[in-house]
Design an enzyme around this catalytic site. Structure first.
Site, PDB file in Angstrom:
ATOM      1  N   ASP A 151       0.734  -1.244  -0.015  1.00 49.53           N
ATOM      2  CA  ASP A 151       0.153  -0.043  -0.076  1.00 49.53           C
ATOM      3  C   ASP A 151       0.800   1.271   0.010  1.00 49.53           C
ATOM      4  OD1 ASP A 151      -2.050   1.900   0.807  1.00 49.53           O
ATOM      5  OD2 ASP A 151      -3.179   0.133   0.822  1.00 49.53           O
ATOM      6  N   HIS A 185      -3.595   5.877   3.778  1.00 50.12           N
ATOM      7  CA  HIS A 185      -4.384   4.998   3.214  1.00 50.12           C
ATOM      8  C   HIS A 185      -3.823   3.340   3.802  1.00 50.12           C
ATOM      9  CE1 HIS A 185      -5.990   1.896   0.060  1.00 50.12           C
ATOM     10  NE2 HIS A 185      -7.102   2.783   0.234  1.00 50.12           N
ATOM     11  N   SER A 346     -11.389  -0.984  -0.001  1.00 48.88           N
ATOM     12  CA  SER A 346     -10.128  -0.918   0.585  1.00 48.88           C
ATOM     13  C   SER A 346     -10.230  -1.231   1.896  1.00 48.88           C
ATOM     14  CB  SER A 346      -9.368   0.553   0.499  1.00 48.88           C
ATOM     15  OG  SER A 346      -8.785   0.720  -0.736  1.00 48.88           O
TER      16      SER A 346
END
Length: 417
Positions: A151, A185, A346
């Site tokens: 990520d 994220h 996600s």
């Protein structure tokens, strides 16, 4: 050896390579990079070191043209840099069976981060509770399991993540010595898998390792994501699970070879199915490919999130395989002790990765097939809307379907609790 000889012969007799028109246009417009992809038959023998020599002629030609190349033992591609229209034509004229194309780029599946200002101190956040992780914690909290997050990075300084770090990190973008995450994220996803504060994590005794497969803007390149995939196979500790909350495009097998390598190594691949819903056939790659577990997103009312991509995939196969909470999920931010709310597949993907960590901790001998069977034979079956049915029902009943997959995961049920 026979297959190697056949491969070498096929490369030798082929007239020349094929150039994708989109690459030609990109080079004319100033791009200087490309992917040289060797035949798919190489996939059959990806573990054979002798095959490395098959890329040799192309590397030599590229070098003679003043081009920079990077080969990958985990994939049948060569990353070529420094191209012009003239050198592209010269490289394409090399005898052999290959394709020159643009490099695949992907993004984190879109999610909006909102700072959580309400009291977030809970024994378990709603998504963790919804999949019944707390009911499993008396038996296991994920001890002995390592999860890799590919990520934007991970915030090592966060109170919920610091003590769970397994000690392995790779950064093909910025070569940082240790884990960082400017974007946030990746930290949010990691917190949902195994965060150790405020009930954000599904498997709070598991450990994490990470590779920065997406840059600070949340975008990832094929070469760096292949680099991360190779690193997964050599990391110490080697992960049991890889969580991937990113993708792009559809019906693209570009990552299949490295996913197969993970599977051969006993590593469980988990991918987001995308946020392009709620129309049918909106699933994204690599999540829309076989040989992995893809995840759709649900809400706190156990409905399908409207943004969650729906299947089937281009081959007509069931996608996603399962679904999990992904709407308004509270998890770790980029500060030392802050929390943010994000929505997206996600966020559903790390709920599933965390659930798999609990299953593997409780059942150390289990592999992909046992994990898949446990998740897909015991999930909750929420009431479907007409929109959930519209993309097709592969069986005689409402489940499985191309919205929830086999259902919304229930890790306690998967453990027989």
């Amino acid at each position: 050896m026979k297959l190697l000889l056949v491969l070498a012969a096929s490369l030798a007799v082929a007239a020349a390579g094929t150039v994708d028109p989109a690459l030609s246009l990109a080079i004319q417009q100033g791009s200087t990079e490309a992917i040289l992809a060797l035949p798919a038959i190489v996939d059959q023998v990806q573990s054979n070191p002798s095959l490395l020599s098959l890329s040799g002629p192309y590397v030599q030609v590229a070098s003679s043209l003043g081009l920079e190349t990077q080969t990958y033992w985990g994939s049948n591609i060569i990353h070529v840099k420094g191209l012009t229209s003239q050198t592209l034509a010269s490289l394409a004229a090399t005898p052999g069976d290959f394709v020159l194309r643009k490099e695949v780029t992907v993004r984190m599946t879109p999610s909006v981060a909102v700072e959580s200002t309400k009291n977030i101190s809970q024994a378990a956040q709603w998504g963790v509770e919804m999949i019944r992780a707390p009911a499993a914690w008396a038996r296991t909290q994920g001890e002995g399991v390592v999860v890799c997050i590919i990520d934007t990075g991970v915030n090592l300084g966060h109170v919920a993540l610091a003590d769970a770090y397994g000690g392995a990190w790779s950064d093909p973008y910025y070569n940082t010595a240790g884990p960082t995450d400017q974007q946030g994220h990746g930290s949010h996803c990691t917190g949902t898998i195994l965060g150790r504060a405020n009930g954000v994590g599904v498997a709070p005794a598991a450990q994490w390792v990470a590779c920065r497969g997406l840059n600070h803007q949340g975008s990832g390149t094929e070469a760096n994501l292949i680099n991360c995939a190779q690193w997964v196979l050599t990391a110490n500790p080697r992960p049991n699970i890889v969580s991937n909350s990113w993708g792009g495009g559809g019906n693209d097998p570009w990552y299949n070879q490295v996913v197969s390598a993970w599977r051969s190594a006993g590593i469980i691949p988990v991918f987001a199915i995308g946020n392009s819903g709620s129309q049918c056939r909106t699933v994204i790659s690599p999540g829309d490919q076989p040989n992995l577990i893809s995840v759709g997103a649900t809400t706190d009312t156990d409905a399908m999130a409207t943004f969650s991509s729906r299947g089937p995939n281009a081959a007509g196969a069931l996608k996603p395989e399962v679904s999990a909470p992904g709407n308004n999920i509270v998890s770790c931010g980029t500060g030392a002790n802050n929390y943010v709310t994000m929505s997206g597949t996600s966020m559903a993907t790390p709920h599933t990765a965390g659930a798999i960590a609990l299953l593997m901790s409780a059942n150390p001998s289990w592999g992909y097939d046992q994990i898949f069977n446990a998740l897909t034979t015991t999930p909750a079956h929420p009431t479907l809307s007409n929109a959930d049915r519209n993309c097709g029902l592969p069986g005689p009943g409402d489940f499985p379907n191309h919205a929830f997959g086999h259902g919304r995961i229930d890790v306690a049920a998967a453990l027989g609790l």
